[in-house]
Design a protein around this motif. Structure first.
Motif, PDB file in Angstrom:
ATOM      1  N   CYS A 365       5.405 -12.391   0.565  1.00  0.00           N
ATOM      2  CA  CYS A 365       6.230 -12.032  -0.594  1.00  0.00           C
ATOM      3  C   CYS A 365       5.603 -12.483  -1.910  1.00  0.00           C
ATOM      4  CB  CYS A 365       7.619 -12.643  -0.448  1.00  0.00           C
ATOM      5  SG  CYS A 365       8.563 -12.021   0.958  1.00  0.00           S
ATOM      6  N   CYS A 366       4.711 -13.476  -1.865  1.00  0.00           N
ATOM      7  CA  CYS A 366       4.036 -13.966  -3.069  1.00  0.00           C
ATOM      8  C   CYS A 366       2.635 -13.388  -3.238  1.00  0.00           C
ATOM      9  CB  CYS A 366       3.961 -15.486  -3.045  1.00  0.00           C
ATOM     10  SG  CYS A 366       5.573 -16.316  -3.061  1.00  0.00           S
ATOM     11  N   SER A 367       2.254 -12.449  -2.402  1.00  0.00           N
ATOM     12  CA  SER A 367       0.895 -11.898  -2.466  1.00  0.00           C
ATOM     13  C   SER A 367       0.700 -11.066  -3.729  1.00  0.00           C
ATOM     14  CB  SER A 367       0.631 -11.046  -1.218  1.00  0.00           C
ATOM     15  OG  SER A 367      -0.607 -10.377  -1.326  1.00  0.00           O
ATOM     16  N   SER A 368      -0.488 -11.173  -4.286  1.00  0.00           N
ATOM     17  CA  SER A 368      -0.814 -10.358  -5.467  1.00  0.00           C
ATOM     18  C   SER A 368      -1.000  -8.893  -5.116  1.00  0.00           C
ATOM     19  CB  SER A 368      -2.083 -10.900  -6.132  1.00  0.00           C
ATOM     20  OG  SER A 368      -3.172 -10.880  -5.219  1.00  0.00           O
ATOM     21  N   GLU A 369      -1.245  -8.600  -3.836  1.00  0.00           N
ATOM     22  CA  GLU A 369      -1.419  -7.216  -3.390  1.00  0.00           C
ATOM     23  C   GLU A 369      -0.149  -6.667  -2.744  1.00  0.00           C
ATOM     24  OE1 GLU A 369      -4.160  -5.439  -3.874  1.00  0.00           O
ATOM     25  OE2 GLU A 369      -5.085  -7.115  -4.927  1.00  0.00           O
ATOM     26  N   LEU A 370       0.988  -7.288  -3.021  1.00  0.00           N
ATOM     27  CA  LEU A 370       2.233  -6.889  -2.383  1.00  0.00           C
ATOM     28  C   LEU A 370       2.607  -5.459  -2.765  1.00  0.00           C
ATOM     29  CD1 LEU A 370       4.683  -7.820  -0.668  1.00  0.00           C
ATOM     30  CD2 LEU A 370       5.795  -8.461  -2.806  1.00  0.00           C
ATOM     31  N   GLY A 371       2.828  -4.625  -1.762  1.00  0.00           N
ATOM     32  CA  GLY A 371       3.298  -3.270  -1.972  1.00  0.00           C
ATOM     33  C   GLY A 371       2.243  -2.262  -2.350  1.00  0.00           C
ATOM     34  N   ARG A 372       0.968  -2.658  -2.390  1.00  0.00           N
ATOM     35  CA  ARG A 372      -0.074  -1.711  -2.814  1.00  0.00           C
ATOM     36  C   ARG A 372      -0.562  -0.833  -1.664  1.00  0.00           C
ATOM     37  NH1 ARG A 372      -1.779  -2.485  -7.866  1.00  0.00           N
ATOM     38  NH2 ARG A 372      -1.250  -4.463  -8.895  1.00  0.00           N
ATOM     39  N   ARG A 373      -0.432  -1.328  -0.447  1.00  0.00           N
ATOM     40  CA  ARG A 373      -0.859  -0.537   0.713  1.00  0.00           C
ATOM     41  C   ARG A 373       0.326  -0.355   1.646  1.00  0.00           C
ATOM     42  NH1 ARG A 373      -6.104  -3.065   3.289  1.00  0.00           N
ATOM     43  NH2 ARG A 373      -4.803  -4.939   3.268  1.00  0.00           N
ATOM     44  N   SER A 374       0.416   0.855   2.208  1.00  0.00           N
ATOM     45  CA  SER A 374       1.579   1.183   3.013  1.00  0.00           C
ATOM     46  C   SER A 374       1.199   2.268   4.008  1.00  0.00           C
ATOM     47  CB  SER A 374       2.736   1.645   2.120  1.00  0.00           C
ATOM     48  OG  SER A 374       3.790   2.157   2.887  1.00  0.00           O
ATOM     49  N   HIS A 375       2.058   2.443   4.998  1.00  0.00           N
ATOM     50  CA  HIS A 375       1.871   3.546   5.943  1.00  0.00           C
ATOM     51  C   HIS A 375       2.521   4.833   5.457  1.00  0.00           C
ATOM     52  CE1 HIS A 375       1.267   0.131   8.880  1.00  0.00           C
ATOM     53  NE2 HIS A 375       0.242   0.911   9.166  1.00  0.00           N
ATOM     54  N   GLU A 376       3.211   4.769   4.310  1.00  0.00           N
ATOM     55  CA  GLU A 376       3.951   5.931   3.833  1.00  0.00           C
ATOM     56  C   GLU A 376       3.470   6.438   2.485  1.00  0.00           C
ATOM     57  OE1 GLU A 376       8.028   4.886   3.809  1.00  0.00           O
ATOM     58  OE2 GLU A 376       8.185   4.629   5.983  1.00  0.00           O
ATOM     59  N   THR A 377       2.721   5.650   1.750  1.00  0.00           N
ATOM     60  CA  THR A 377       2.261   6.063   0.420  1.00  0.00           C
ATOM     61  C   THR A 377       0.752   5.906   0.336  1.00  0.00           C
ATOM     62  OG1 THR A 377       2.668   3.826  -0.430  1.00  0.00           O
ATOM     63  CG2 THR A 377       4.424   5.437  -0.700  1.00  0.00           C
ATOM     64  N   TYR A 378       0.169   6.555  -0.669  1.00  0.00           N
ATOM     65  CA  TYR A 378      -1.274   6.495  -0.898  1.00  0.00           C
ATOM     66  C   TYR A 378      -1.627   5.173  -1.577  1.00  0.00           C
ATOM     67  CZ  TYR A 378      -5.884   7.752  -2.659  1.00  0.00           C
ATOM     68  OH  TYR A 378      -7.225   7.775  -2.935  1.00  0.00           O
ATOM     69  N   PRO A 379      -2.693   4.490  -1.155  1.00  0.00           N
ATOM     70  CA  PRO A 379      -3.589   4.843  -0.039  1.00  0.00           C
ATOM     71  C   PRO A 379      -2.979   4.477   1.306  1.00  0.00           C
ATOM     72  CG  PRO A 379      -4.329   2.833  -1.094  1.00  0.00           C
ATOM     73  CD  PRO A 379      -3.171   3.311  -1.907  1.00  0.00           C
ATOM     74  N   LEU A 380      -3.071   5.405   2.247  1.00  0.00           N
ATOM     75  CA  LEU A 380      -2.428   5.229   3.538  1.00  0.00           C
ATOM     76  C   LEU A 380      -3.170   4.208   4.385  1.00  0.00           C
ATOM     77  CD1 LEU A 380      -1.537   8.920   4.479  1.00  0.00           C
ATOM     78  CD2 LEU A 380       0.026   7.122   3.771  1.00  0.00           C
ATOM     79  N   LEU A 381      -2.403   3.344   5.030  1.00  0.00           N
ATOM     80  CA  LEU A 381      -2.986   2.401   5.975  1.00  0.00           C
ATOM     81  C   LEU A 381      -3.187   3.085   7.320  1.00  0.00           C
ATOM     82  CD1 LEU A 381      -0.903  -0.838   5.306  1.00  0.00           C
ATOM     83  CD2 LEU A 381      -3.330  -0.538   4.875  1.00  0.00           C
ATOM     84  N   PRO A 382      -4.187   2.676   8.084  1.00  0.00           N
ATOM     85  CA  PRO A 382      -4.330   3.216   9.441  1.00  0.00           C
ATOM     86  C   PRO A 382      -3.196   2.708  10.324  1.00  0.00           C
ATOM     87  CG  PRO A 382      -5.913   1.453   9.056  1.00  0.00           C
ATOM     88  CD  PRO A 382      -5.258   1.738   7.735  1.00  0.00           C
ATOM     89  N   PRO A 383      -2.889   3.431  11.381  1.00  0.00           N
ATOM     90  CA  PRO A 383      -1.787   2.988  12.250  1.00  0.00           C
ATOM     91  C   PRO A 383      -2.105   1.634  12.868  1.00  0.00           C
ATOM     92  CG  PRO A 383      -3.031   4.757  13.288  1.00  0.00           C
ATOM     93  CD  PRO A 383      -3.520   4.672  11.881  1.00  0.00           C
ATOM     94  N   PRO A 384      -1.074   0.887  13.216  1.00  0.00           N
ATOM     95  CA  PRO A 384      -1.308  -0.459  13.774  1.00  0.00           C
ATOM     96  C   PRO A 384      -1.911  -0.354  15.191  1.00  0.00           C
ATOM     97  CG  PRO A 384       1.030   0.054  13.819  1.00  0.00           C
ATOM     98  CD  PRO A 384       0.354   1.172  13.078  1.00  0.00           C
ATOM     99  N   THR A 385      -2.875  -1.254  15.461  1.00  0.00           N
ATOM    100  CA  THR A 385      -3.555  -2.126  14.512  1.00  0.00           C
ATOM    101  C   THR A 385      -5.021  -1.695  14.471  1.00  0.00           C
ATOM    102  OG1 THR A 385      -4.033  -3.701  16.290  1.00  0.00           O
ATOM    103  CG2 THR A 385      -2.070  -4.101  14.972  1.00  0.00           C
ATOM    104  N   PRO A 386      -5.641  -1.718  13.289  1.00  0.00           N
ATOM    105  CA  PRO A 386      -7.034  -1.298  13.200  1.00  0.00           C
ATOM    106  C   PRO A 386      -7.964  -2.350  13.796  1.00  0.00           C
ATOM    107  CG  PRO A 386      -6.257  -2.075  11.080  1.00  0.00           C
ATOM    108  CD  PRO A 386      -5.071  -2.055  11.982  1.00  0.00           C
ATOM    109  N   PRO A 387      -9.208  -1.957  14.103  1.00  0.00           N
ATOM    110  CA  PRO A 387     -10.170  -2.940  14.642  1.00  0.00           C
ATOM    111  C   PRO A 387     -10.466  -4.081  13.680  1.00  0.00           C
ATOM    112  CG  PRO A 387     -10.915  -0.694  15.059  1.00  0.00           C
ATOM    113  CD  PRO A 387      -9.747  -0.581  14.137  1.00  0.00           C
ATOM    114  N   SER A 388     -10.243  -3.878  12.374  1.00  0.00           N
ATOM    115  CA  SER A 388     -10.500  -4.952  11.417  1.00  0.00           C
ATOM    116  C   SER A 388      -9.455  -6.065  11.476  1.00  0.00           C
ATOM    117  CB  SER A 388     -10.547  -4.382   9.995  1.00  0.00           C
ATOM    118  OG  SER A 388      -9.333  -3.710   9.683  1.00  0.00           O
ATOM    119  N   PHE A 389      -8.347  -5.824  12.145  1.00  0.00           N
ATOM    120  CA  PHE A 389      -7.339  -6.875  12.301  1.00  0.00           C
ATOM    121  C   PHE A 389      -7.816  -7.837  13.386  1.00  0.00           C
ATOM    122  CE2 PHE A 389      -3.105  -8.232  14.130  1.00  0.00           C
ATOM    123  CZ  PHE A 389      -2.816  -9.104  13.094  1.00  0.00           C
TER     124      PHE A 389
END
Length: 445
Positions: A365-389
């Motif tokens: 909740c205190c992240s500076s990148e909060l809300g910038r990446r999502s599965h519903e808005t651009y830029p779209l996140l890959p489905p859970p979970t990517p190999p980078s996780f």
């Protein structure tokens, strides 16, 4: 009369005639005095009846009137005191009701304004999400500069709206840290306990110190908070929580994996596990879910060697020994969801800190990148979970179910090398028990 022999005074003797005469005189005198006495008594009684009785009656009536007056005065004084008291109480109650009405009206006005603001924010976010999704769907190649600037501006607006909603969500659920001490004068600081809704959520190693009702209540609050947080951020988690009542917060929570790839080793855990403690010896049946045709049809062994696949299959089989182990598995799933949510918001959560659920959610909740990446808005996140996780569910489950008191300290160095640096990695898995040290296991477990 003197005796001639002894010359002493003796009793005088009378003859019978003298005695009769004497008695007759006495009776005549007695009757005369009785008449006088009766006459005096009659006169005294008459005087009393004519003079004293009226005076006594008047004095008695006066005393009775005076007594009644005193009683009336005392009753009047008591009534005046009670009236003053009741009047003050009535005035005070009227004032309190008026003040309460004013406060309630102000609170309702503030709630209406907040609700209207939230609705406007959600409407704007939905409109922007729809427009962003439409724009992203029409884009095949990288967007031109103007469209890229527009999408970036739109993404920033959505992120700010999401951040505002998340901050209000944190205030509503009162997610705070109590106790603890920051580092002062070279002394190391101490961590406090995190609470949600004034209830402490312990780390997995301290769950047994709290009664089941406390654990169920705080986990319910955490699930509700996490569901709203992911709804605001548009994040899809690898493990889904369902309720026996069919609605959020109705019944008992169960958790299981959604459809996904083989990265992270979590998708094979699609069976629902109870995310609650029960005092009954036999666990309740999980809620009905959509049946699957095959147990591992959504997994693909391609890209994995046989040893790692076999190891993950063995370590990832769901435990069926006891309800406690099933709850531990469900708790590990919840920890994995929180760790993945932190990853989507650019917050790194190491394996030895995965058990601090509320602390990790606070960092999200205190992240500076909060809300910038999502599965519903651009830029779209890959489905859970990517190999980078980097987090593997089997490792997290092993760290959660480990018993430091019965297992020695083990250090395994993986033969797996990083794709970027080519250096062997070593991972520390911490399982809390009082102030004991942590266990070390391999990344490939």
């Amino acid at each position: 009369m003197d005796c001639k022999t002894c010359e002493l005074k003796q009793r005088q003797f009378y003859c019978e005639n003298c005695l009769r005469t004497h008695i007759h005189d006495l009776r005549s005198q007695t009757s005369h005095y009785a008449l006088d006495r009766d006459e005096h008594i009659a006169k005294a009684k008459k005087s009393l009846d004519e003079v004293m009785t009226s005076a006594r009656l008047s004095r008695a009536s006066l005393a009775d009137c005076q007594r009644r007056v005193e009683e009336l005065q005392s009753g009047l004084a008591k009534l005046r005191a009670e009236n003053e008291k009741s009047e003050r109480f009535y005035v005070y109650s009227v004032l309190m009701k008026f003040l309460t009405h004013l406060l309630e009206r102000d609170r309702l006005r503030a709630l209406r304004e907040t609700l209207a603001s939230r609705r406007r924010t959600l409407s704007a976010a939905k409109l922007q999400t729809t427009s962003t999704s439409n724009l992203h769907a029409t884009i095949v190649s990288p967007p031109p500069s103007k469209e890229g600037i527009a999408l970036s501006s739109l993404s920033g607006t959505i992120a700010r709206a999401r951040s505002g909603l998340v901050q209000e969500l944190v205030e509503v659920f009162n997610v705070v840290e109590v106790g603890g001490r920051p580092p002062i004068g070279g002394k190391a600081g101490t961590k406090g306990e995190w609470t949600i809704g004034d209830l402490i959520l312990p780390v997995p190693g301290d769950m047994r110190r709290y009664p089941p009702d406390h654990i169920n209540a705080v986990i319910t609050h955490t699930i509700h908070f996490l569901s709203l947080l992911t709804f605001y951020l548009g994040i899809k988690l690898p493990f889904e929580v369902v309720w026996t009542g069919g609605k959020l917060g109705v019944g008992q929570p169960w958790i299981g994996a959604v459809k996904g790839g083989e990265s992270g080793g979590w998708a094979r855990w699609y069976d629902k596990h109870p995310l609650h403690l029960s005092s009954s010896p036999t666990p309740a049946s999980p809620p009905s879910t959509r049946p699957r045709k095959a147990s591992r049809t959504h997994l693909s062994p391609e890209g994995m060697d046989s040893n790692s696949l076999a190891a993950s299959m063995i370590s990832a089989d769901p435990p069926a020994s006891s309800p406690q182990s099933s709850f531990t598995t469900a708790l590990s799933m919840l920890l994995y969801d929180v760790s993945y949510l932190a990853y989507t918001q650019n917050v790194e959560v190491p394996l030895n800190q995965a058990g601090d659920v509320l602390s990790n959610l606070w960092m999200v909740c205190c992240s500076s990148e909060l809300g910038r990446r999502s599965h519903e808005t651009y830029p779209l996140l890959p489905p859970p979970t990517p190999p980078s996780f980097p987090l593997d569910f089997a490792q997290l489950l092993q760290a959660t179910t480990a018993n430091p008191a019965s297992r020695p300290r083990i250090r395994h160095v993986s033969n797996k090398t990083s794709s970027t640096s080519g250096v062997k990695r070593e991972r520390t898995i911490e399982t809390p028990k009082e102030d004991d040290e942590w266990d070390l296991v391999d990344d490939d477990v």
